[in-house]
Design a protein around this motif. Structure first.
Motif, PDB file in Angstrom:
ATOM      1  N   TYR A 174      -1.563  -0.672  -8.410  1.00 56.57           N
ATOM      2  CA  TYR A 174      -2.781  -1.374  -8.008  1.00 56.57           C
ATOM      3  C   TYR A 174      -2.553  -2.880  -7.977  1.00 56.57           C
ATOM      4  O   TYR A 174      -3.051  -3.573  -7.088  1.00 56.57           O
ATOM      5  N   LEU A 228      -3.159  -5.311  -4.847  1.00 61.58           N
ATOM      6  CA  LEU A 228      -4.131  -6.407  -4.976  1.00 61.58           C
ATOM      7  C   LEU A 228      -3.473  -7.769  -4.782  1.00 61.58           C
ATOM      8  O   LEU A 228      -4.080  -8.682  -4.226  1.00 61.58           O
ATOM      9  N   MET A 260       2.325   1.631  -3.437  1.00 61.42           N
ATOM     10  CA  MET A 260       1.294   2.055  -4.377  1.00 61.42           C
ATOM     11  C   MET A 260       1.066   3.565  -4.282  1.00 61.42           C
ATOM     12  O   MET A 260       1.020   4.260  -5.304  1.00 61.42           O
ATOM     13  N   TYR A 292       3.203   5.460  -7.227  1.00 60.65           N
ATOM     14  CA  TYR A 292       2.290   5.452  -8.363  1.00 60.65           C
ATOM     15  C   TYR A 292       1.197   6.511  -8.271  1.00 60.65           C
ATOM     16  O   TYR A 292       0.907   7.186  -9.252  1.00 60.65           O
ATOM     17  N   ILE A 293       0.578   6.679  -7.134  1.00 61.91           N
ATOM     18  CA  ILE A 293      -0.548   7.615  -7.055  1.00 61.91           C
ATOM     19  C   ILE A 293      -0.059   9.048  -6.860  1.00 61.91           C
ATOM     20  O   ILE A 293      -0.483   9.956  -7.563  1.00 61.91           O
ATOM     21  N   LEU A 326      -0.838   3.553 -13.653  1.00 60.07           N
ATOM     22  CA  LEU A 326      -1.162   3.261 -12.264  1.00 60.07           C
ATOM     23  C   LEU A 326      -1.370   1.766 -12.003  1.00 60.07           C
ATOM     24  O   LEU A 326      -1.359   1.338 -10.859  1.00 60.07           O
ATOM     25  N   TRP A 327      -1.565   0.971 -13.059  1.00 57.00           N
ATOM     26  CA  TRP A 327      -1.879  -0.441 -12.881  1.00 57.00           C
ATOM     27  C   TRP A 327      -0.804  -1.214 -12.105  1.00 57.00           C
ATOM     28  O   TRP A 327      -1.163  -2.054 -11.271  1.00 57.00           O
ATOM     29  N   CYS A 365       0.841  -1.204   0.000  1.00 62.08           N
ATOM     30  CA  CYS A 365       0.000   0.000   0.000  1.00 62.08           C
ATOM     31  C   CYS A 365       0.874   1.252   0.000  1.00 62.08           C
ATOM     32  O   CYS A 365       0.592   2.224  -0.715  1.00 62.08           O
TER      33      CYS A 365
END
Length: 158
Positions: free
Chosen positions: A132, A136, A115, A119-120, A128-129, A112
């Motif tokens: 994520y 995930l 991420m 990325y965010i 962004l994949w 997290c």
């Protein structure tokens, strides 16, 4: 309003009544979640090789080790019913389980963090994949681990 829900009856499913079917279902669900988690990360790593670092795979490896650690200890060993051997007995089994859960949740928290940080909030990231997918992956691995640990019935093993 609540009176209308009192007459609702949920049909009993005979497929779940036996312990063997419950174990099979828990195994299939946990295996599918584990597979999907790794499939997401493999997909992101092959589709966007420049946007993913090989170091990010360490979170998934820690999550996989957590799955193995958590599910290598039975519930009777945790309770101390059927486990007298070993160096530490039931206390060692509880410590092993605790370390396994800590590793799993640390993998989810680490993914997290990656991420959001890479990325965010990073404006230079084109896609962004991968972020994520990393989150995930670890989320599905820990859910699969918990499903396999607590979804099985160990009554048939005694």
């Amino acid at each position: 309003m609540a009176a209308c829900l009192e007459n609702v009856q949920i049909a009993s499913c005979l497929w779940f009544e036996g312990g063997d079917k419950r174990n099979a279902l828990a195994s299939m669900v946990a295996g599918t979640l584990f597979f999907l988690g790794w499939w997401f990360m493999i997909d992101a790593h092959t589709k966007y090789p420049d946007d993913t670092s090989n170091g990010y795979l360490i979170c998934g490896i820690c999550g996989t080790l957590s799955l193995l650690m958590v599910n290598s200890v039975t519930n009777s060993q945790i309770r101390g019913d059927a486990y007298d051997g070993g160096c530490l007995g039931a206390r060692g089994a509880r410590g092993w389980l605790f370390i396994g859960f800590v590793m799993g949740f640390a993998a989810v928290i680490g993914s997290c963090w990656i991420m959001f940080a890479d990325y965010i909030y990073n404006n230079d990231a084109r896609h962004l994949w991968p972020g994520y997918a990393l989150f995930l992956q670890n989320l599905f691995i820990i859910i699969g681990s918990v499903t396999y640990k607590f979804g099985r019935s160990e009554d048939n093993w005694s």
